[in-house]
Write an enzyme that holds these catalytic residues in place. Structure first.
Site, PDB file in Angstrom:
ATOM      1  N   GLN A  86       2.084  -5.825  -3.195  1.00  0.00           N
ATOM      2  CA  GLN A  86       2.445  -5.907  -1.768  1.00  0.00           C
ATOM      3  C   GLN A  86       3.794  -5.202  -1.537  1.00  0.00           C
ATOM      4  O   GLN A  86       4.081  -4.252  -2.239  1.00  0.00           O
ATOM      5  CB  GLN A  86       2.474  -7.367  -1.269  1.00  0.00           C
ATOM      6  N   GLY A 130      -4.293  -4.043  -4.296  1.00  0.00           N
ATOM      7  CA  GLY A 130      -5.281  -3.020  -4.635  1.00  0.00           C
ATOM      8  C   GLY A 130      -4.524  -1.771  -5.011  1.00  0.00           C
ATOM      9  O   GLY A 130      -4.046  -1.049  -4.146  1.00  0.00           O
ATOM     10  N   HIS A 131      -4.343  -1.551  -6.302  1.00  0.00           N
ATOM     11  CA  HIS A 131      -3.581  -0.397  -6.754  1.00  0.00           C
ATOM     12  C   HIS A 131      -4.548   0.714  -7.151  1.00  0.00           C
ATOM     13  O   HIS A 131      -5.254   0.607  -8.139  1.00  0.00           O
ATOM     14  CB  HIS A 131      -2.675  -0.793  -7.925  1.00  0.00           C
ATOM     15  N   LYS A 184       2.150   2.371  -5.026  1.00  0.00           N
ATOM     16  CA  LYS A 184       2.808   1.924  -6.263  1.00  0.00           C
ATOM     17  C   LYS A 184       1.929   2.182  -7.481  1.00  0.00           C
ATOM     18  O   LYS A 184       2.429   2.496  -8.555  1.00  0.00           O
ATOM     19  CB  LYS A 184       3.124   0.419  -6.196  1.00  0.00           C
ATOM     20  N   ASP A 196       0.817  -1.223   0.000  1.00  0.00           N
ATOM     21  CA  ASP A 196       0.000   0.000   0.000  1.00  0.00           C
ATOM     22  C   ASP A 196       0.846   1.266   0.000  1.00  0.00           C
ATOM     23  O   ASP A 196       0.432   2.297   0.538  1.00  0.00           O
ATOM     24  CB  ASP A 196      -0.954   0.044   1.219  1.00  0.00           C
TER      25      ASP A 196
HETATM   26  P1  IMP Z   1      -2.846 -12.684   1.580  1.00  0.00           P
HETATM   27  O1  IMP Z   1      -1.936 -12.122   0.567  1.00  0.00           O
HETATM   28  O2  IMP Z   1      -4.300 -12.449   1.276  1.00  0.00           O
HETATM   29  O3  IMP Z   1      -2.560 -14.129   1.888  1.00  0.00           O
HETATM   30  O4  IMP Z   1      -2.588 -11.900   2.960  1.00  0.00           O
HETATM   31  C1  IMP Z   1      -1.369 -12.060   3.685  1.00  0.00           C
HETATM   32  C2  IMP Z   1      -0.954 -10.730   4.330  1.00  0.00           C
HETATM   33  O5  IMP Z   1      -0.575  -9.811   3.309  1.00  0.00           O
HETATM   34  C3  IMP Z   1      -2.063 -10.038   5.117  1.00  0.00           C
HETATM   35  O6  IMP Z   1      -1.463  -9.355   6.208  1.00  0.00           O
HETATM   36  C4  IMP Z   1      -2.627  -9.033   4.150  1.00  0.00           C
HETATM   37  O7  IMP Z   1      -3.245  -7.945   4.792  1.00  0.00           O
HETATM   38  C5  IMP Z   1      -1.359  -8.609   3.423  1.00  0.00           C
HETATM   39  N1  IMP Z   1      -1.604  -8.120   2.066  1.00  0.00           N
HETATM   40  C6  IMP Z   1      -1.892  -8.853   0.963  1.00  0.00           C
HETATM   41  N2  IMP Z   1      -2.018  -8.050  -0.100  1.00  0.00           N
HETATM   42  C7  IMP Z   1      -1.782  -6.800   0.321  1.00  0.00           C
HETATM   43  C8  IMP Z   1      -1.722  -5.541  -0.335  1.00  0.00           C
HETATM   44  O8  IMP Z   1      -1.901  -5.412  -1.548  1.00  0.00           O
HETATM   45  N3  IMP Z   1      -1.441  -4.473   0.447  1.00  0.00           N
HETATM   46  C9  IMP Z   1      -1.199  -4.588   1.782  1.00  0.00           C
HETATM   47  N4  IMP Z   1      -1.233  -5.733   2.443  1.00  0.00           N
HETATM   48  C10 IMP Z   1      -1.517  -6.848   1.704  1.00  0.00           C
END
Ligand code: IMP
Length: 430
Positions: free
Chosen positions: A219, A39-40, A15, A12
């Protein structure tokens, strides 16, 4: 020149805006990992777009967008996103290339994600519930279903029947019908087929033709499966190595690496966040920074800038520079804190500890800097920033060890300072 843009914190970092801003310098934007957990958020032509799976370059006419083998693809989520941007007048047409080696997220992955979180109880990760982890688990366990498998109904049926039977054994109180999954996949293949290709070959030919590529990370470094705050991480390599494995390109295809970092820190989900502010200041950052998850809407945890974490990202990714985002969120604060080291079990650490228990025990060592009263929001030239804001940026550069090549002062594309005198800034000099 081919550049990677990736997250230098916990995701977040903004990017989406940076990739969108830089896209006019590139012919191709390629995603190498993650899925629709990302989520971009991009503001373009007065509209807000939240891109999850499609590379942020898709909003630019004539730019080809690539979804690499390192990405996990939920076909329904992909189609929903394509429909959404098509309704806004953006034509995808032949501008999308999807790797035949990308693994699919199937309905049982979403269920298993929820179940696994429920079973972890207090040790839950706080995932986005999109089935990301279970889809990567299947990939590593060598039972995953890949995009290219959709072209082979026989072996596809075997794989899906096997996986659905395993799912039915795990989730005993409801039965999933493999035929329903297979029917959906047959329909998905009809729609996806024209976009599916050998991405490694596509990118190699593109390079030979002199087309510039931007590698887009999702991420962030501290959420990387290997280098992040394990186990509170996502299931893919968000760091630079993911570019090579997730797209099938060699390391020399990457000419530069830009890390996106907020002028403060956020994290969504569970896991350590040394500079977290739980009181009023945390709320202030969350409200003015609109720190709510772009995908899940969850409030993000907020804290001061953590230079130890960003320095770590500089090392792990070989960052050439930073895109420092959301500087304007700090407008009006009388004082700012910057974490320059951690205090842990009686000693001062300047490097990120690898072990979770160690990191959890760390307290930030802060340096206080003066805030600024004149707004930075919308400022487009470095010299027009208030003196204290310039000093803040300069100090972040010192303690992080790389220049802030780009500074974002608002959500619109135009609210950006590109410092053409810095190494990374020169890449984008007009
Ligand atoms: P997952 O990717 O859904 O398995 O989540 C694993 C961890 O990564 C969790 O703490 C999510 O909140 C975090 N996470 C996954 N995608 C994002 C993102 O795009 N931005 C911020 N945190 C993310």
């Amino acid at each position: 020149m081919n550049i990677a843009v990736l997250g230098a914190q916990w995701g977040d970092e903004g990017k989406g805006k940076i990739v969108d801003l830089l896209t006019p310098h590139f012919s191709i934007v390629a995603r190498y990992q993650g899925g629709h957990n990302a989520g971009h958020t991009v503001y373009a032509n007065g509209r807000k777009f939240v891109l999850r799976l499609l590379p942020s370059g898709i909003l630019h006419e004539g730019v080809t967008c690539v979804i690499g083998n390192g990405v996990v693809v939920d076909p329904q989520a992909l189609f929903a996103e394509i429909d959404e941007i098509s309704a806004a007048g953006i034509v995808v047409g032949d501008r999308l290339v999807i790797s035949d080696k990308a693994h699919l997220i199937l309905p049982y992955h979403r269920e298993l994600d929820l179940l696994s979180e429920a079973r972890r109880g207090e040790r839950k990760i706080g995932t986005t519930s999109r089935g990301i982890g279970p889809a990567y688990e299947d990939k590593i366990a060598r039972r995953g279903v890949r995009v290219g498998d959709l072209a082979n109904p026989g072996s596809l049926r075997d794989a899906v029947e096997h996986n659905v039977a395993a799912r039915n054994r795990i989730i005993g109180d409801s039965v999933m019908d493999a035929r329903v999954v297979l029917d959906d996949l047959a329909r998905a293949w009809q729609r996806m087929r024209p976009w599916v290709a050998d991405v490694s070959l596509f990118l190699d030919r593109a390079r030979t033709d002199g087309r510039a590529i931007m590698f887009e990370g999702a991420q962030g470094t501290l959420l990387d499966i290997d280098h992040g705050t394990y186990p509170y991480v996502t299931s893919s390599n968000a760091t630079i190595g993911g570019v090579c494995t997730g797209l099938g390109v060699g390391p020399r295809a990457i000419d530069g690496v830009l890390g996106a970092a907020k002028a403060y820190t956020t994290r969504v989900g569970e896991g350590p966040l040394p500079t977290e502010l739980t009181g009023e200041m945390g709320n202030r950052l969350r409200e003015s920074g609109q720190e709510f998850g772009a995908v899940t809407g969850r409030p993000r945890r907020c804290g001061w800038y953590d230079a130890v974490a960003v320095r770590y990202a500089v090392r792990v990714n070989g960052l050439d520079g930073l895109a420092l985002t959301k500087l304007d969120v700090l407008d009006g604060l009388p004082e700012l804190q910057v974490c320059t080291a951690y205090r842990c079990r009686g000693s001062v650490l300047h490097e990120m500890p690898g072990e979770l228990a160690h990191l959890t025990a760390c307290e930030p060592v802060y340096e206080t800097l003066p805030g600024w009263t004149a707004p930075t929001r919308g400022v487009r030239e470095f010299k027009r920033l208030p003196a204290e804001a310039r000093r803040y940026v300069a100090r972040l550069e010192e303690v992080t060890g790389v220049p802030a090549a780009i500074i974002s002062t608002g959500s619109a594309r135009e609210d950006t300072i590109v410092r053409e005198d810095s190494v990374a800034g020169r890449w984008f000099a007009r």
